[in-house]
Scaffold this motif. Structure first.
Motif, PDB file in Angstrom:
ATOM      1  N   GLN A  48       0.706  -1.077   0.077  1.00 54.59           N
ATOM      2  CA  GLN A  48      -0.036   0.119  -0.131  1.00 54.59           C
ATOM      3  C   GLN A  48       0.735   1.269   0.110  1.00 54.59           C
ATOM      4  O   GLN A  48       0.248   2.323  -0.052  1.00 54.59           O
ATOM      5  N   VAL A  49       2.099   1.078  -0.043  1.00 54.32           N
ATOM      6  CA  VAL A  49       2.997   2.245   0.256  1.00 54.32           C
ATOM      7  C   VAL A  49       3.358   2.721  -1.428  1.00 54.32           C
ATOM      8  O   VAL A  49       3.582   1.899  -2.142  1.00 54.32           O
ATOM      9  N   LYS A  50       3.251   4.030  -1.533  1.00 50.71           N
ATOM     10  CA  LYS A  50       3.476   4.648  -2.828  1.00 50.71           C
ATOM     11  C   LYS A  50       4.716   4.093  -3.413  1.00 50.71           C
ATOM     12  O   LYS A  50       5.830   4.350  -2.547  1.00 50.71           O
ATOM     13  N   GLU A  51       5.136   3.824  -4.774  1.00 58.67           N
ATOM     14  CA  GLU A  51       6.220   3.433  -5.297  1.00 58.67           C
ATOM     15  C   GLU A  51       7.372   4.229  -4.840  1.00 58.67           C
ATOM     16  O   GLU A  51       8.723   3.908  -4.598  1.00 58.67           O
ATOM     17  N   GLU A  52       7.233   5.737  -4.896  1.00 60.75           N
ATOM     18  CA  GLU A  52       8.310   6.581  -4.748  1.00 60.75           C
ATOM     19  C   GLU A  52       8.894   6.574  -3.240  1.00 60.75           C
ATOM     20  O   GLU A  52      10.081   6.998  -2.961  1.00 60.75           O
ATOM     21  N   LYS A  53       8.170   5.990  -2.492  1.00 60.26           N
ATOM     22  CA  LYS A  53       8.537   6.023  -1.062  1.00 60.26           C
ATOM     23  C   LYS A  53       9.021   4.586  -0.717  1.00 60.26           C
ATOM     24  O   LYS A  53       9.631   4.346   0.418  1.00 60.26           O
ATOM     25  N   LEU A  54       8.684   3.661  -1.539  1.00 64.50           N
ATOM     26  CA  LEU A  54       9.277   2.093  -1.097  1.00 64.50           C
ATOM     27  C   LEU A  54      10.849   2.162  -1.054  1.00 64.50           C
ATOM     28  O   LEU A  54      11.191   1.205   0.005  1.00 64.50           O
ATOM     29  N   GLU A  55      11.447   2.748  -1.742  1.00 61.30           N
ATOM     30  CA  GLU A  55      12.993   2.351  -1.707  1.00 61.30           C
ATOM     31  C   GLU A  55      13.317   2.797  -0.403  1.00 61.30           C
ATOM     32  O   GLU A  55      14.181   2.267   0.266  1.00 61.30           O
ATOM     33  N   LYS A  56      13.125   3.937   0.164  1.00 58.18           N
ATOM     34  CA  LYS A  56      13.825   4.592   1.690  1.00 58.18           C
ATOM     35  C   LYS A  56      13.095   3.596   2.671  1.00 58.18           C
ATOM     36  O   LYS A  56      13.676   3.499   3.674  1.00 58.18           O
ATOM     37  N   LEU A  57      11.720   3.272   2.378  1.00 60.73           N
ATOM     38  CA  LEU A  57      11.102   2.479   3.476  1.00 60.73           C
ATOM     39  C   LEU A  57      11.854   1.077   3.477  1.00 60.73           C
ATOM     40  O   LEU A  57      12.058   0.668   4.588  1.00 60.73           O
ATOM     41  N   ASN A  58      12.219   0.477   2.407  1.00 59.16           N
ATOM     42  CA  ASN A  58      12.966  -0.663   2.367  1.00 59.16           C
ATOM     43  C   ASN A  58      14.279  -0.880   2.752  1.00 59.16           C
ATOM     44  O   ASN A  58      14.799  -1.676   3.702  1.00 59.16           O
ATOM     45  N   PHE A  61      11.360  -2.124  17.969  1.00 61.28           N
ATOM     46  CA  PHE A  61      11.188  -0.966  17.201  1.00 61.28           C
ATOM     47  C   PHE A  61      10.124  -1.249  16.012  1.00 61.28           C
ATOM     48  O   PHE A  61       9.853  -2.322  15.729  1.00 61.28           O
ATOM     49  N   ALA A  62       9.440  -0.163  15.948  1.00 64.23           N
ATOM     50  CA  ALA A  62       8.383  -0.086  14.753  1.00 64.23           C
ATOM     51  C   ALA A  62       8.851   0.980  13.815  1.00 64.23           C
ATOM     52  O   ALA A  62       9.921   1.924  14.074  1.00 64.23           O
ATOM     53  N   TYR A  63       8.441   1.220  12.557  1.00 62.56           N
ATOM     54  CA  TYR A  63       8.667   1.938  11.598  1.00 62.56           C
ATOM     55  C   TYR A  63       7.187   2.292  10.582  1.00 62.56           C
ATOM     56  O   TYR A  63       6.539   1.246  10.956  1.00 62.56           O
ATOM     57  N   SER A  64       7.267   3.320   9.864  1.00 57.93           N
ATOM     58  CA  SER A  64       6.075   3.411   9.119  1.00 57.93           C
ATOM     59  C   SER A  64       6.514   4.527   8.097  1.00 57.93           C
ATOM     60  O   SER A  64       7.332   5.397   8.316  1.00 57.93           O
ATOM     61  N   ALA A  65       5.586   4.568   7.053  1.00 57.13           N
ATOM     62  CA  ALA A  65       6.023   5.610   5.977  1.00 57.13           C
ATOM     63  C   ALA A  65       4.594   6.697   6.031  1.00 57.13           C
ATOM     64  O   ALA A  65       3.448   6.115   6.432  1.00 57.13           O
ATOM     65  N   HIS A  66       4.892   7.920   5.832  1.00 56.34           N
ATOM     66  CA  HIS A  66       3.845   8.968   5.719  1.00 56.34           C
ATOM     67  C   HIS A  66       4.157   9.752   4.433  1.00 56.34           C
ATOM     68  O   HIS A  66       4.764   9.317   3.753  1.00 56.34           O
ATOM     69  N   LYS A  67       3.353  10.691   4.395  1.00 57.60           N
ATOM     70  CA  LYS A  67       3.306  11.449   3.259  1.00 57.60           C
ATOM     71  C   LYS A  67       4.630  12.054   3.186  1.00 57.60           C
ATOM     72  O   LYS A  67       5.016  11.841   1.813  1.00 57.60           O
TER      73      LYS A  67
END
Length: 121
Positions: free
Chosen positions: A12-22, A53-59
């Motif tokens: 559900q994470v937008k493609e342009e944010k996936l690299e940093k999230l990964n 720990f947790a982590y998450s992607a935001h706008k």
């Protein structure tokens, strides 16, 4: 639809944010290779005896959530970032501070394993 697994969260994470999230996920996984990764509170978390720990992607940013006590020793190094009670935010537009994330994650992992620190969120 709300994700129920870590895989669904990533889908559900937008493609342009996936690299940093990964990248963040990879850093944390290397610090805690034996921890299991689950979804809790709608966020991916690494768990051993307790949640590490947790982590998450935001706008506009990623959040790394190792708890307040794990951030405290690194206050000076965290000055360039927005820090909340239990989390720190990293903008997508800037490189992740890999060494700092590793140090904080290792500190939290050791606190759990040696001092039996519990998750306080």
């Amino acid at each position: 639809m709300k994700p129920t697994t870590v895989e669904e969260y990533f889908e559900q994470v937008k493609e342009e944010k996936l690299e940093k999230l990964n990248e963040l996920r990879f850093i944390l996984k290397n610090v805690a290779p034996n921890a299991i990764e689950i979804l809790k509170w709608g966020k991916p978390v690494f768990k051993s005896e307790t949640i590490l720990f947790a982590y998450s992607a935001h706008k506009s940013h990623l959040s790394f959530i190792p708890t307040g006590p794990a951030l405290k020793p690194f206050q000076k190094e965290l000055e360039p970032y927005k820090v909340n009670k239990d989390s720190v935010q990293f903008l997508y537009s800037k490189p992740l501070p890999v060494e700092l994330i590793q140090k904080i994650a290792k500190y939290r992992k050791n606190d759990v394993e040696i001092n039996l620190a519990k998750w306080k969120y």
